[in-house]
Structure formats: structure tokens, C-alpha cells
Design a protein around this motif. Structure first.
Motif, PDB file in Angstrom:
ATOM      1  N   ARG A  45      -9.276  34.650   2.090  1.00 51.07           N
ATOM      2  CA  ARG A  45     -10.130  34.955   1.087  1.00 51.07           C
ATOM      3  C   ARG A  45     -11.516  35.193   1.502  1.00 51.07           C
ATOM      4  N   ASN A  46     -11.769  36.825   2.191  1.00 45.19           N
ATOM      5  CA  ASN A  46     -13.591  36.059   2.440  1.00 45.19           C
ATOM      6  C   ASN A  46     -13.391  35.261   4.369  1.00 45.19           C
ATOM      7  N   GLU A  47     -13.095  35.868   5.034  1.00 47.60           N
ATOM      8  CA  GLU A  47     -12.387  35.585   6.610  1.00 47.60           C
ATOM      9  C   GLU A  47     -12.113  36.609   7.796  1.00 47.60           C
ATOM     10  N   ALA A  48     -13.643  37.537   7.120  1.00 47.82           N
ATOM     11  CA  ALA A  48     -13.827  38.738   8.281  1.00 47.82           C
ATOM     12  C   ALA A  48     -14.056  37.359   9.315  1.00 47.82           C
ATOM     13  N   GLY A  49     -14.592  36.686   9.359  1.00 53.02           N
ATOM     14  CA  GLY A  49     -14.970  36.176  10.330  1.00 53.02           C
ATOM     15  C   GLY A  49     -14.165  36.003  11.367  1.00 53.02           C
ATOM     16  N   ASP A  71      -3.897  38.362   0.625  1.00 53.76           N
ATOM     17  CA  ASP A  71      -5.675  38.477   0.374  1.00 53.76           C
ATOM     18  C   ASP A  71      -5.824  37.782  -1.442  1.00 53.76           C
ATOM     19  N   SER A  74     -10.666  39.331  -1.715  1.00 59.11           N
ATOM     20  CA  SER A  74     -11.725  39.481  -0.529  1.00 59.11           C
ATOM     21  C   SER A  74     -12.435  39.943  -0.684  1.00 59.11           C
ATOM     22  N   MET A  75     -14.181  39.572  -0.722  1.00 61.07           N
ATOM     23  CA  MET A  75     -15.624  40.704  -1.083  1.00 61.07           C
ATOM     24  C   MET A  75     -16.552  41.226   0.428  1.00 61.07           C
ATOM     25  N   ASP A  76     -15.557  40.886   1.393  1.00 56.20           N
ATOM     26  CA  ASP A  76     -16.198  41.317   2.328  1.00 56.20           C
ATOM     27  C   ASP A  76     -15.122  42.180   3.138  1.00 56.20           C
ATOM     28  N   SER A  77     -15.318  42.560   4.864  1.00 58.07           N
ATOM     29  CA  SER A  77     -14.643  43.757   5.213  1.00 58.07           C
ATOM     30  C   SER A  77     -12.943  42.373   5.899  1.00 58.07           C
ATOM     31  N   THR A  78     -12.465  41.336   5.205  1.00 55.87           N
ATOM     32  CA  THR A  78     -11.272  41.157   6.068  1.00 55.87           C
ATOM     33  C   THR A  78     -10.238  42.313   5.737  1.00 55.87           C
TER      34      THR A  78
END
Length: 256
Positions: A45-49, A71, A74-78
Motif C-alpha cells: 500500500r503506497n510503496e512506490a519507492g 494491494d 495504494s494512492m501513489d504509483s505502486t
């Protein structure tokens, strides 16, 4: 990766499936492998980095692995980062998430006889991590494997060893961890993770399967760095440690 939303069979869940178009699951005569040696469930969840490095390390293993990403909103680019690497992407609503539920949903989709769990924060830096874990399943009594650098209470140990209840009595919070562990699918089918626990579903599972006469192997060669727990700062670490301790005290029981 083509996608089609499908009911995942669990309340509040949505599955997005499709063929993997990223790096090959593993080297077979220099080409792509279509038969996974095992499956890996990665909760995100929100782990794009960090998810890219985690999944790259799985595709770099010496045995082919089926990768299932679960997932929880997620709200980012994960999802965009994960899609090229995974064989299946499962989405669940964040309000329905628990660690155990996400793992159970992923394991239900897995085709391997052995299923791994890897945290989205973690990197399986050793390309033989999965292969070494799988070797332990030649012993029919083994239900799971855990990478542990030391024994209960910080004691040193030489070589792989089976975890005992004496170990648990010495240190109830030591043992199997779903940040980077594995389990035999047939054992999980009889003893799935407890979806009601907010923390320590892994320790509770270990105790339950040990009571059912299965064993878990601790092996220092399988250690995967978990320093991400400290990356969020002292306060976040303290809160997590407190919650894990409370879960052990409230929910877990073992022979004394």
C-alpha cells in the motif's frame, strides 16, 4: 499486462489479473520459465519507492517464482511500478485489510506448493534466498522457514535448526516472521493465518502449526534485512513494537 477485474471470492475484494510481461520468472536454459518453483505474496500500500527493488530481487532468484501482489488501496504509483513484474495483482479495500487476510487472499491465488511472503519494503538480496528455503521442504515435517540471525533472547546458533517450544518460552516474540518467510501450502490450507489479528499473525500461526506437530526451520542464510521498521523513526517503531507486544499478550497461547 492485460487486466480484467474479477470478484476475488472474498468480501470487499477485487482481483486484477493478467499475464506477466516483465522480466522472466527465472533462468531456464537462458530463456523464460513458465513453471514457477514456488509462489510469493507481496502485500503493498503506497510503496512506490520500494516495491520495484523488492520485485526485482524476486525476479533475480535462482529458481522461478510466481509473484502475486496484494494491494490494499495504494494512492501513489505502486500499481504502475508493480505491474511489469507480477503474475497477478489483487486489490482489496483498505478498510478490510489485515496482514493475515491479505496473505490468505494471495495464497489462495498461488499455484506453488510452497508460498513465500516478502514485505514490500524488503529486498531478497541473496539470489539463492528462495532456493535455500525450498531445500528445507525435503523434510516432510517442515511447514515453514524463517530467516533469523540469532536464537531466542539473542543467543547465537550454528546452522539451520528447528524451532522448539523451549525457544518460544525463552522469547515469545522470536521466531517465524511474514516480512520474509515461507510456508508449505498444504499446511496453510489447514491452518490459514488468523484474519482477525492486527499484529503477530505470523507468530500465532507458528505456534498453531507447532501444536499440530509441524516444524518451522530457522536458518541464518535466509535473513532478509528488516531495517525498514526503523526508517519511519523512533515513535513509529515504538508504536509498532507496543502493538506487537500487546498482540502477543492478548491473543497468543502456548504450552508452559
Amino acid at each position: 499486462m492485460t487486466e480484467a477485474p474479477v470478484n476475488d471470492g472474498a468480501e470487499g475484494g477485487l482481483r486484477v489479473s493478467g499475464g506477466q510481461t516483465g522480466p522472466a520468472p527465472g533462468p531456464v536454459d537462458g530463456g523464460r520459465s513458465t513453471t514457477p518453483a514456488a509462489s510469493v505474496v507481496v502485500r503493498v500500500r503506497n510503496e512506490a519507492g520500494s516495491i520495484g527493488a523488492a520485485l526485482t530481487s524476486l525476479r533475480g532468484q535462482t529458481v522461478p517464482l510466481e509473484i502475486i501482489v496484494v494491494d490494499s488501496g495504494s494512492m501513489d504509483s505502486t500499481l504502475e511500478v508493480a505491474r511489469p513484474f507480477c503474475d497477478e495483482l489483487v486489490q482489496i479495500r483498505p478498510e478490510t485489510f489485515t496482514f493475515g487476510r491479505a496473505l490468505n487472499i494471495g495464497a489462495e491465488r498461488a499455484s506453488g506448493e510452497v508460498v513465500f511472503a516478502l514485505s514490500a519494503h524488503c529486498v531478497a538480496a541473496d539470489p539463492m534466498w528462495a532456493e535455500r528455503s525450498l531445500e528445507h521442504y525435503q523434510d516432510a515435517s517442515v511447514a515453514g522457514t524463517a530467516g533469523l540471525p540469532y536464537g531466542p533472547g539473542g543467543a547465537s546458533f550454528d546452522g539451520p535448526r528447528k524451532i522448539t517450544f523451549d525457544d518460544v518460552r525463552r522469547d515469545p516474540r522470536w521466531g517465524y516472521s511474514n516480512h520474509a518467510g515461507s510456508w508449505r501450502r498444504t499446511v496453510w490450507e489447514e491452518h490459514p493465518f488468523d484474519e482477525k489479528m492486527t499484529y503477530c499473525e505470523d507468530k500465532q500461526w507458528m505456534w498453531r502449526i507447532m501444536l499440530a506437530s509441524w516444524t518451522v526451520v530457522a536458518d541464518a542464510r535466509l535473513v532478509v534485512d528488516s531495517s525498514h521498521r526503523r526508517a519511519a523513526g523512533f515513535k513509529a517503531l515504538w508504536v509498532r513494537e507496543y502493538n506487537e507486544g500487546a498482540a502477543v499478550a492478548e491473543h497468543l497461547d502456548y504450552p508452559v
